[in-house]
Design a protein around this motif. Structure first.
Motif, PDB file in Angstrom:
ATOM      1  N   PRO A 107       5.505  -1.075 -16.621  1.00  0.00           N
ATOM      2  CA  PRO A 107       4.447  -0.295 -15.976  1.00  0.00           C
ATOM      3  C   PRO A 107       4.796   1.191 -15.975  1.00  0.00           C
ATOM      4  O   PRO A 107       5.964   1.566 -16.028  1.00  0.00           O
ATOM      5  CB  PRO A 107       4.406  -0.852 -14.552  1.00  0.00           C
ATOM      6  N   ARG A 108       3.757   2.007 -15.921  1.00  0.00           N
ATOM      7  CA  ARG A 108       3.950   3.456 -15.910  1.00  0.00           C
ATOM      8  C   ARG A 108       4.604   3.865 -14.592  1.00  0.00           C
ATOM      9  O   ARG A 108       4.144   3.493 -13.517  1.00  0.00           O
ATOM     10  CB  ARG A 108       2.605   4.137 -16.072  1.00  0.00           C
ATOM     11  N   GLY A 109       5.684   4.614 -14.686  1.00  0.00           N
ATOM     12  CA  GLY A 109       6.383   5.097 -13.499  1.00  0.00           C
ATOM     13  C   GLY A 109       6.412   6.612 -13.488  1.00  0.00           C
ATOM     14  O   GLY A 109       6.038   7.259 -14.461  1.00  0.00           O
ATOM     15  N   PHE A 110       6.852   7.170 -12.395  1.00  0.00           N
ATOM     16  CA  PHE A 110       6.971   8.621 -12.285  1.00  0.00           C
ATOM     17  C   PHE A 110       8.141   8.946 -11.374  1.00  0.00           C
ATOM     18  O   PHE A 110       8.606   8.129 -10.597  1.00  0.00           O
ATOM     19  CB  PHE A 110       5.663   9.238 -11.761  1.00  0.00           C
ATOM     20  N   ARG A 111       8.631  10.165 -11.514  1.00  0.00           N
ATOM     21  CA  ARG A 111       9.762  10.629 -10.716  1.00  0.00           C
ATOM     22  C   ARG A 111       9.296  11.457  -9.531  1.00  0.00           C
ATOM     23  O   ARG A 111       8.378  12.263  -9.639  1.00  0.00           O
ATOM     24  CB  ARG A 111      10.698  11.477 -11.573  1.00  0.00           C
ATOM     25  N   VAL A 112       9.938  11.216  -8.411  1.00  0.00           N
ATOM     26  CA  VAL A 112       9.803  12.060  -7.232  1.00  0.00           C
ATOM     27  C   VAL A 112      11.217  12.570  -6.996  1.00  0.00           C
ATOM     28  O   VAL A 112      12.060  11.847  -6.465  1.00  0.00           O
ATOM     29  CB  VAL A 112       9.285  11.269  -6.007  1.00  0.00           C
ATOM     30  N   SER A 133       0.829  -1.201   0.000  1.00  0.00           N
ATOM     31  CA  SER A 133       0.000   0.000   0.000  1.00  0.00           C
ATOM     32  C   SER A 133       0.867   1.256   0.000  1.00  0.00           C
ATOM     33  O   SER A 133       0.539   2.239   0.637  1.00  0.00           O
ATOM     34  CB  SER A 133      -0.934  -0.004   1.206  1.00  0.00           C
ATOM     35  N   ARG A 134       1.962   1.206  -0.716  1.00  0.00           N
ATOM     36  CA  ARG A 134       2.852   2.360  -0.858  1.00  0.00           C
ATOM     37  C   ARG A 134       3.370   2.365  -2.288  1.00  0.00           C
ATOM     38  O   ARG A 134       3.245   1.384  -3.008  1.00  0.00           O
ATOM     39  CB  ARG A 134       4.029   2.256   0.116  1.00  0.00           C
ATOM     40  N   TYR A 135       3.940   3.491  -2.684  1.00  0.00           N
ATOM     41  CA  TYR A 135       4.541   3.544  -4.010  1.00  0.00           C
ATOM     42  C   TYR A 135       5.730   2.598  -4.053  1.00  0.00           C
ATOM     43  O   TYR A 135       6.465   2.465  -3.070  1.00  0.00           O
ATOM     44  CB  TYR A 135       4.979   4.961  -4.349  1.00  0.00           C
ATOM     45  N   GLN A 193      15.368  -0.586 -18.338  1.00  0.00           N
ATOM     46  CA  GLN A 193      15.205  -0.871 -19.766  1.00  0.00           C
ATOM     47  C   GLN A 193      13.736  -0.819 -20.156  1.00  0.00           C
ATOM     48  O   GLN A 193      13.391  -0.282 -21.213  1.00  0.00           O
ATOM     49  CB  GLN A 193      15.795  -2.241 -20.120  1.00  0.00           C
ATOM     50  N   TRP A 194      12.871  -1.393 -19.322  1.00  0.00           N
ATOM     51  CA  TRP A 194      11.428  -1.312 -19.593  1.00  0.00           C
ATOM     52  C   TRP A 194      11.012   0.146 -19.729  1.00  0.00           C
ATOM     53  O   TRP A 194      10.229   0.500 -20.606  1.00  0.00           O
ATOM     54  CB  TRP A 194      10.622  -1.937 -18.464  1.00  0.00           C
ATOM     55  N   ARG A 195      11.514   0.981 -18.845  1.00  0.00           N
ATOM     56  CA  ARG A 195      11.138   2.395 -18.858  1.00  0.00           C
ATOM     57  C   ARG A 195      11.640   3.074 -20.121  1.00  0.00           C
ATOM     58  O   ARG A 195      10.896   3.824 -20.756  1.00  0.00           O
ATOM     59  CB  ARG A 195      11.679   3.092 -17.612  1.00  0.00           C
TER      60      ARG A 195
END
Length: 79
Positions: free
Chosen positions: A50-55, A20-22, A42-44
């Protein structure tokens, strides 16, 4: 000074097996038994994972996005 806390999201009940966390790239390596974190990167780069994002400089994944990606893979192989 602010304390460091992990980001928490609510996960739908049907995905209770996911945290239940990123998720971090290391979490994906562990979840999918990948050879290394480089596979996730490599997937990115190839836009196949899967869709990822930057923090800041850190890469994170929403568990719901990871689950949706897995479901899309399942649908693609169902015949």
């Amino acid at each position: 000074m602010a304390s460091r806390r992990s980001a928490v999201v609510d996960v739908a009940p049907e995905s209770s097996s996911l945290p239940s966390r990123y998720l971090t790239p290391d979490d994906l390596v562990e979840m999918f038994d990948l050879p290394s974190v480089e596979t996730v990167y490599q997937w990115r780069r190839k836009r196949t994972g899967p869709r990822g994002f930057r923090v800041g400089r850190h890469l994170r994944y929403d568990p719901a996005d990871v689950q949706a990606w897995v479901e899309s893979l399942r649908e693609g192989t169902a015949a």
